[in-house]
Scaffold this motif. Structure first.
Motif, PDB file in Angstrom:
ATOM      1  N   ASP A 254      37.148 -26.310 -47.851  1.00  0.00           N
ATOM      2  CA  ASP A 254      37.200 -24.853 -47.725  1.00  0.00           C
ATOM      3  C   ASP A 254      36.152 -24.314 -46.760  1.00  0.00           C
ATOM      4  OD1 ASP A 254      39.243 -24.896 -49.555  1.00  0.00           O
ATOM      5  OD2 ASP A 254      37.974 -24.360 -51.268  1.00  0.00           O
ATOM      6  N   GLU A 255      35.017 -25.036 -46.650  1.00  0.00           N
ATOM      7  CA  GLU A 255      33.932 -24.561 -45.782  1.00  0.00           C
ATOM      8  C   GLU A 255      33.984 -25.162 -44.379  1.00  0.00           C
ATOM      9  OE1 GLU A 255      30.012 -24.455 -48.083  1.00  0.00           O
ATOM     10  OE2 GLU A 255      31.228 -25.870 -49.244  1.00  0.00           O
ATOM     11  N   MET A 256      34.780 -26.211 -44.191  1.00  0.00           N
ATOM     12  CA  MET A 256      34.809 -26.882 -42.890  1.00  0.00           C
ATOM     13  C   MET A 256      35.212 -25.964 -41.741  1.00  0.00           C
ATOM     14  SD  MET A 256      33.629 -29.936 -42.882  1.00  0.00           S
ATOM     15  CE  MET A 256      34.250 -30.430 -41.276  1.00  0.00           C
ATOM     16  N   PRO A 257      36.193 -25.049 -41.908  1.00  0.00           N
ATOM     17  CA  PRO A 257      36.510 -24.147 -40.796  1.00  0.00           C
ATOM     18  C   PRO A 257      35.310 -23.310 -40.356  1.00  0.00           C
ATOM     19  CG  PRO A 257      38.276 -24.129 -42.404  1.00  0.00           C
ATOM     20  CD  PRO A 257      37.155 -24.901 -43.017  1.00  0.00           C
ATOM     21  N   ASP A 258      34.463 -22.905 -41.314  1.00  0.00           N
ATOM     22  CA  ASP A 258      33.262 -22.136 -40.958  1.00  0.00           C
ATOM     23  C   ASP A 258      32.283 -22.997 -40.177  1.00  0.00           C
ATOM     24  OD1 ASP A 258      34.266 -19.936 -42.316  1.00  0.00           O
ATOM     25  OD2 ASP A 258      33.257 -20.444 -44.189  1.00  0.00           O
TER      26      ASP A 258
END
Length: 386
Positions: free
Chosen positions: A205-209
């Motif tokens: 969930d945080e990888m795109p950020d």
């Protein structure tokens, strides 16, 4: 001829025997009582086991001052020393203090330890272990270290207290290489605080950020270094100090890892492209390093740390790489080799890493494919990448 000595016989030995008489103890070979003109003494005679077969004679003490039981105990210690080839008459070498022992350990390791590790050891000595700096290593006892660990836990927390004890344990083990010390008091007297492994991996969930932060990074040299750590799991120190002479197309040679080993690492295409970009950008610096820094003493980037624009830590990249490698279907042994982790299994020592470069490249590409997939939100598996 040896006879069964008793304390009663010892008490009257001067009255019952003439000067010069020697009574040999039947219980402890080598122990004898020598009768003198005014007093009698215990003496131990034995042969040293150092190849010379020399006889050694040691006076234990007067019979009026030392009991037969104590004389026998001391004679037993002397016999053990001779069996080990140690002459008990030789003066004992002084045992190093804890502080001096750390200095000797660090000097002996030379360049094997990173400056950061050396600094960490010294910080522990200057901080939590400062009270033991001048204490001889053989005088550090269980009660002392147990009380110190409890006090440090209250002052510095569980992790800080455990770290201080680990350094002390290492120092005492190193002294034990050259001196006869009692069992390590840290092992015997300290119950380490429970530590929870840090959950640093950046999740799906945080990888795109994370990718968005990388793409926004204006410093392209630092971006390339972060990218190298993220997609290969390389340690910060090894990543920051990459030399161009060690980059051969899509293979990076790591000459000196934390493990002490040298190894070759396949590079994903995204890293190869990023390296080509920074090489062109920094061409005028004519640096030997892939990630140069004209203001640093070393000549390369000295530190990678969190910023407001990129709130991630270097070791977080390594945790993220390992986690997503497993998610990509890469087997644990391959991850171990890619990340240069230690493996205690004896069969691992028979593996020739160079012969597995094709397999490791396939694994590396699969991991990179999964990591890059989060730029579009699509999760790729190892089979998809192949």
């Amino acid at each position: 001829m040896a006879e069964k000595l008793t304390q009663g016989i010892i008490n009257k030995v001067g009255d019952d025997h003439p000067k010069g008489t020697q009574l040999h103890d039947a219980e402890v070979p080598g122990l004898r009582v020598v009768v003198g003109s005014k007093s009698s003494s215990y003496k131990f005679v034995g042969r040293t086991n150092d190849g010379s077969k020399r006889y050694v004679s040691v006076v234990i003490g007067r019979t009026s001052e030392v009991s037969l039981r104590s004389a026998r105990d001391r004679a037993g210690e002397l016999r053990l020393s001779l069996r080990r080839g140690i002459d008990p008459r030789s003066p004992k070498a002084s045992v190093l203090s804890v502080g001096d022992a750390l200095n000797r350990y660090l000097e002996g390791r030379g360049d094997e330890l990173s400056p950061r590790t050396v600094n960490w050891y010294r910080q522990k000595m200057e901080g939590p272990l400062s009270g033991l700096r001048k204490t001889p290593a053989d005088k550090v006892d269980r009660e002392t270290v147990r009380a110190l660990h409890e006090r440090l836990t209250m002052q510095s927390g569980a992790y800080g207290a455990n770290g201080g004890m680990r350094v002390l344990k290492l120092i005492l083990n190193d002294v034990a290489r050259t001196h006869d010390l009692p069992p390590n008091p840290v092992t015997r007297g300290v119950r380490m605080n429970k530590e929870k492994a840090r959950d640093w991996a950046v999740g799906p969930d945080e990888m795109p950020d994370l990718w968005a932060a990388l793409d926004r990074m204006e410093d392209r040299t630092r971006r390339a270094c972060w990218l190298l750590m993220l997609t290969t799991g390389l340690r910060s120190g090894n990543a920051r100090s990459v030399r161009w002479e060690h980059v051969d197309g899509d293979v990076l040679f790591v000459p000196k890892a934390k493990s002490g080993r040298s190894f070759s690492l396949p590079l994903p295409k995204i890293v190869v492209d990023a390296l080509a970009e920074v090489k062109e950008l920094n061409a005028m610096l004519e640096s030997d390093f892939a990630f140069p820094s004209p203001t640093s003493i070393s000549g390369h980037i000295e530190q990678m740390s969190r910023t407001q624009g990129f709130p991630y830590a270097p070791n977080q990249m390594r945790h993220t790489y390992r986690t997503h490698a497993l998610e990509a279907g890469v087997d644990f042994q391959s991850i171990t080799m890619l990340m240069d982790h230690a493996n205690t299994h004896v069969s691992f020592n028979y593996v020739t890493r160079a012969h597995l470069m094709g397999h490791l490249r396939e694994c590396q590409d699969g991991i990179a494919a999964r990591l890059q997939s989060f730029r579009t939100g699509v999760v790729a598996s190892l089979s998809d990448a192949a």
